[in-house]
Design a protein around this motif. Structure first.
Motif, PDB file in Angstrom:
ATOM      1  N   LEU A 188     -40.277  45.949 -16.999  1.00  0.00           N
ATOM      2  CA  LEU A 188     -39.350  47.031 -17.292  1.00  0.00           C
ATOM      3  C   LEU A 188     -40.091  48.090 -18.090  1.00  0.00           C
ATOM      4  CD1 LEU A 188     -36.525  44.588 -18.247  1.00  0.00           C
ATOM      5  CD2 LEU A 188     -36.425  46.145 -16.308  1.00  0.00           C
ATOM      6  N   GLU A 189     -39.532  49.285 -18.122  1.00  0.00           N
ATOM      7  CA  GLU A 189     -40.213  50.398 -18.787  1.00  0.00           C
ATOM      8  C   GLU A 189     -40.497  50.119 -20.256  1.00  0.00           C
ATOM      9  OE1 GLU A 189     -38.305  54.148 -18.188  1.00  0.00           O
ATOM     10  OE2 GLU A 189     -38.290  53.893 -16.018  1.00  0.00           O
ATOM     11  N   ASP A 190     -39.597  49.400 -20.926  1.00  0.00           N
ATOM     12  CA  ASP A 190     -39.777  49.171 -22.361  1.00  0.00           C
ATOM     13  C   ASP A 190     -40.279  47.774 -22.703  1.00  0.00           C
ATOM     14  OD1 ASP A 190     -37.375  47.929 -21.665  1.00  0.00           O
ATOM     15  OD2 ASP A 190     -36.467  48.302 -23.619  1.00  0.00           O
ATOM     16  N   GLY A 191     -40.759  47.026 -21.712  1.00  0.00           N
ATOM     17  CA  GLY A 191     -41.303  45.716 -22.043  1.00  0.00           C
ATOM     18  C   GLY A 191     -41.218  44.727 -20.904  1.00  0.00           C
ATOM     19  N   ASN A 192     -41.206  43.446 -21.282  1.00  0.00           N
ATOM     20  CA  ASN A 192     -41.254  42.354 -20.336  1.00  0.00           C
ATOM     21  C   ASN A 192     -39.885  41.679 -20.243  1.00  0.00           C
ATOM     22  OD1 ASN A 192     -41.802  39.838 -19.058  1.00  0.00           O
ATOM     23  ND2 ASN A 192     -43.932  39.997 -19.715  1.00  0.00           N
ATOM     24  N   GLY A 193     -39.386  41.541 -19.038  1.00  0.00           N
ATOM     25  CA  GLY A 193     -38.088  40.914 -18.824  1.00  0.00           C
ATOM     26  C   GLY A 193     -38.031  39.455 -19.259  1.00  0.00           C
ATOM     27  N   LEU A 194     -39.201  38.816 -19.399  1.00  0.00           N
ATOM     28  CA  LEU A 194     -39.212  37.426 -19.850  1.00  0.00           C
ATOM     29  C   LEU A 194     -38.648  37.295 -21.258  1.00  0.00           C
ATOM     30  CD1 LEU A 194     -42.603  36.131 -18.421  1.00  0.00           C
ATOM     31  CD2 LEU A 194     -40.306  35.851 -17.479  1.00  0.00           C
ATOM     32  N   ASP A 195     -38.693  38.380 -22.045  1.00  0.00           N
ATOM     33  CA  ASP A 195     -38.081  38.357 -23.375  1.00  0.00           C
ATOM     34  C   ASP A 195     -36.567  38.136 -23.268  1.00  0.00           C
ATOM     35  OD1 ASP A 195     -40.592  38.839 -24.423  1.00  0.00           O
ATOM     36  OD2 ASP A 195     -40.260  40.999 -24.669  1.00  0.00           O
ATOM     37  N   VAL A 196     -35.955  38.726 -22.253  1.00  0.00           N
ATOM     38  CA  VAL A 196     -34.511  38.563 -22.040  1.00  0.00           C
ATOM     39  C   VAL A 196     -34.218  37.120 -21.610  1.00  0.00           C
ATOM     40  CG1 VAL A 196     -32.501  39.344 -20.720  1.00  0.00           C
ATOM     41  CG2 VAL A 196     -34.236  41.005 -21.450  1.00  0.00           C
ATOM     42  N   VAL A 197     -35.042  36.580 -20.704  1.00  0.00           N
ATOM     43  CA  VAL A 197     -34.860  35.194 -20.247  1.00  0.00           C
ATOM     44  C   VAL A 197     -34.981  34.229 -21.422  1.00  0.00           C
ATOM     45  CG1 VAL A 197     -35.813  33.365 -18.790  1.00  0.00           C
ATOM     46  CG2 VAL A 197     -35.661  35.702 -17.911  1.00  0.00           C
ATOM     47  N   SER A 198     -35.980  34.442 -22.272  1.00  0.00           N
ATOM     48  CA  SER A 198     -36.190  33.590 -23.432  1.00  0.00           C
ATOM     49  C   SER A 198     -35.004  33.656 -24.390  1.00  0.00           C
ATOM     50  CB  SER A 198     -37.478  33.999 -24.152  1.00  0.00           C
ATOM     51  OG  SER A 198     -37.683  33.204 -25.284  1.00  0.00           O
ATOM     52  N   ALA A 199     -34.526  34.867 -24.671  1.00  0.00           N
ATOM     53  CA  ALA A 199     -33.382  35.032 -25.573  1.00  0.00           C
ATOM     54  C   ALA A 199     -32.132  34.368 -24.994  1.00  0.00           C
ATOM     55  CB  ALA A 199     -33.122  36.517 -25.829  1.00  0.00           C
ATOM     56  N   LEU A 200     -31.932  34.508 -23.687  1.00  0.00           N
ATOM     57  CA  LEU A 200     -30.776  33.881 -23.046  1.00  0.00           C
ATOM     58  C   LEU A 200     -30.868  32.364 -23.146  1.00  0.00           C
ATOM     59  CD1 LEU A 200     -28.212  33.970 -21.336  1.00  0.00           C
ATOM     60  CD2 LEU A 200     -29.673  34.085 -19.302  1.00  0.00           C
ATOM     61  N   HIS A 201     -32.039  31.821 -22.895  1.00  0.00           N
ATOM     62  CA  HIS A 201     -32.223  30.368 -22.955  1.00  0.00           C
ATOM     63  C   HIS A 201     -31.983  29.834 -24.368  1.00  0.00           C
ATOM     64  CE1 HIS A 201     -33.473  26.542 -21.376  1.00  0.00           C
ATOM     65  NE2 HIS A 201     -34.393  26.420 -22.308  1.00  0.00           N
ATOM     66  N   GLN A 202     -32.351  30.624 -25.386  1.00  0.00           N
ATOM     67  CA  GLN A 202     -32.115  30.203 -26.767  1.00  0.00           C
ATOM     68  C   GLN A 202     -30.629  30.246 -27.108  1.00  0.00           C
ATOM     69  OE1 GLN A 202     -34.570  32.730 -29.168  1.00  0.00           O
ATOM     70  NE2 GLN A 202     -36.473  31.706 -28.549  1.00  0.00           N
ATOM     71  N   LYS A 203     -29.928  31.284 -26.640  1.00  0.00           N
ATOM     72  CA  LYS A 203     -28.497  31.444 -26.954  1.00  0.00           C
ATOM     73  C   LYS A 203     -27.623  30.510 -26.127  1.00  0.00           C
ATOM     74  CE  LYS A 203     -27.966  35.174 -29.682  1.00  0.00           C
ATOM     75  NZ  LYS A 203     -27.094  35.289 -30.808  1.00  0.00           N
ATOM     76  N   ARG A 204     -28.022  30.320 -24.872  1.00  0.00           N
ATOM     77  CA  ARG A 204     -27.205  29.532 -23.954  1.00  0.00           C
ATOM     78  C   ARG A 204     -28.134  28.735 -23.033  1.00  0.00           C
ATOM     79  NH1 ARG A 204     -21.965  31.883 -20.686  1.00  0.00           N
ATOM     80  NH2 ARG A 204     -21.296  29.862 -19.896  1.00  0.00           N
ATOM     81  N   PRO A 205     -28.570  27.547 -23.478  1.00  0.00           N
ATOM     82  CA  PRO A 205     -29.571  26.771 -22.731  1.00  0.00           C
ATOM     83  C   PRO A 205     -29.180  26.415 -21.301  1.00  0.00           C
ATOM     84  CG  PRO A 205     -29.282  25.873 -24.929  1.00  0.00           C
ATOM     85  CD  PRO A 205     -28.230  26.922 -24.753  1.00  0.00           C
ATOM     86  N   GLU A 206     -27.885  26.287 -21.031  1.00  0.00           N
ATOM     87  CA  GLU A 206     -27.461  25.917 -19.677  1.00  0.00           C
ATOM     88  C   GLU A 206     -27.377  27.115 -18.722  1.00  0.00           C
ATOM     89  OE1 GLU A 206     -23.645  27.256 -21.576  1.00  0.00           O
ATOM     90  OE2 GLU A 206     -25.471  26.259 -22.246  1.00  0.00           O
ATOM     91  N   ALA A 207     -27.588  28.316 -19.232  1.00  0.00           N
ATOM     92  CA  ALA A 207     -27.526  29.517 -18.385  1.00  0.00           C
ATOM     93  C   ALA A 207     -28.607  29.449 -17.308  1.00  0.00           C
ATOM     94  CB  ALA A 207     -27.710  30.772 -19.234  1.00  0.00           C
ATOM     95  N   ARG A 208     -28.290  30.018 -16.175  1.00  0.00           N
ATOM     96  CA  ARG A 208     -29.209  30.004 -15.040  1.00  0.00           C
ATOM     97  C   ARG A 208     -29.735  31.420 -14.831  1.00  0.00           C
ATOM     98  NH1 ARG A 208     -28.632  25.256 -12.250  1.00  0.00           N
ATOM     99  NH2 ARG A 208     -29.388  26.151 -10.303  1.00  0.00           N
ATOM    100  N   ALA A 209     -31.054  31.565 -14.931  1.00  0.00           N
ATOM    101  CA  ALA A 209     -31.682  32.887 -14.786  1.00  0.00           C
ATOM    102  C   ALA A 209     -32.680  32.878 -13.638  1.00  0.00           C
ATOM    103  CB  ALA A 209     -32.387  33.280 -16.079  1.00  0.00           C
ATOM    104  N   VAL A 210     -32.778  34.014 -12.976  1.00  0.00           N
ATOM    105  CA  VAL A 210     -33.758  34.226 -11.918  1.00  0.00           C
ATOM    106  C   VAL A 210     -34.550  35.465 -12.293  1.00  0.00           C
ATOM    107  CG1 VAL A 210     -34.064  34.867  -9.496  1.00  0.00           C
ATOM    108  CG2 VAL A 210     -32.364  33.164 -10.122  1.00  0.00           C
ATOM    109  N   VAL A 211     -35.865  35.392 -12.149  1.00  0.00           N
ATOM    110  CA  VAL A 211     -36.738  36.530 -12.437  1.00  0.00           C
ATOM    111  C   VAL A 211     -37.105  37.184 -11.107  1.00  0.00           C
ATOM    112  CG1 VAL A 211     -38.983  37.219 -13.336  1.00  0.00           C
ATOM    113  CG2 VAL A 211     -37.635  35.510 -14.543  1.00  0.00           C
ATOM    114  N   LEU A 212     -36.946  38.503 -11.044  1.00  0.00           N
ATOM    115  CA  LEU A 212     -37.333  39.293  -9.878  1.00  0.00           C
ATOM    116  C   LEU A 212     -38.553  40.129 -10.230  1.00  0.00           C
ATOM    117  CD1 LEU A 212     -34.000  40.859  -8.570  1.00  0.00           C
ATOM    118  CD2 LEU A 212     -35.252  38.955  -7.601  1.00  0.00           C
TER     119      LEU A 212
END
Length: 183
Positions: A65-89
């Motif tokens: 993304l223009e302002d950084g790496n989307g993996l930061d969002v995946v990591s934050a989501l996994h910390q807040k809600r471990p059962e959440a299902r994420a896909v990286v494009l």
């Protein structure tokens, strides 16, 4: 196997994070038609804010993304809600980032362009069943062309530097760049 409606009955919340506005809008509409409650974000900062405010059950996040790496969002989501299902494009797939994405909590890693059905198959796949292979995967020629374009952009559109980094003759690279993208 459960239907999409059955799986979404508990919590249909979906966060889409991508800086390609046209792609984001198309995917948002497609996912809403399939029963998801969609929120969108165009930056890492907006994605992190959405996760912090209300962590979704599902997320589809662009890698670069223009302002950084989307993996930061995946990591934050996994910390807040471990059962959440994420896909990286991503349009710039490689093995190292795929492994990192999975380690940070992503369920799958898809190359762009991915359609809504590919995304849903990846989001809703269980550990036992693998998602179906895409109907129209990128050809090897297209993958090669995408890689060359990426390196060309990273070299600030400098043909000589790109050719050097790709270990390719400059004129050969110029011919490839002058052609249309293969299908």
């Amino acid at each position: 196997m459960s239907t999409i409606e059955d799986l979404l009955a508990a919590d249909p919340s979906l966060l889409l994070v991508d800086d390609d506005a046209a792609f984001l809008t198309r995917l948002e509409r497609a996912m809403a038609r399939r029963g998801f409650e969609v929120r969108i974000a165009g930056t890492v900062a907006a994605g992190l804010a959405a996760v912090s405010e209300r962590p979704p059950a599902y997320a589809v996040v662009d890698l670069r993304l223009e302002d950084g790496n989307g993996l930061d969002v995946v990591s934050a989501l996994h910390q807040k809600r471990p059962e959440a299902r994420a896909v990286v494009l991503t349009g710039y797939g490689n093995i190292a980032t795929a492994v990192t994405a999975v380690k940070l909590g992503a369920m799958d890693y898809l190359s762009k362009p991915a359609d809504a059905d590919d995304v849903i198959n990846a989001l809703l796949a269980t550990g036992e069943d693998k998602p179906e292979p895409p109907e129209n995967p990128m050809s090897a020629d297209r993958v090669r062309w995408e890689h060359i374009q990426r390196v060309y952009e990273l070299c600030d559109r400098n043909v000589s530097e790109t050719a050097r980094r790709l270990n390719m003759h400059r004129r050969t690279l110029q011919r490839i760049l002058a052609k249309r993208a293969p299908r």
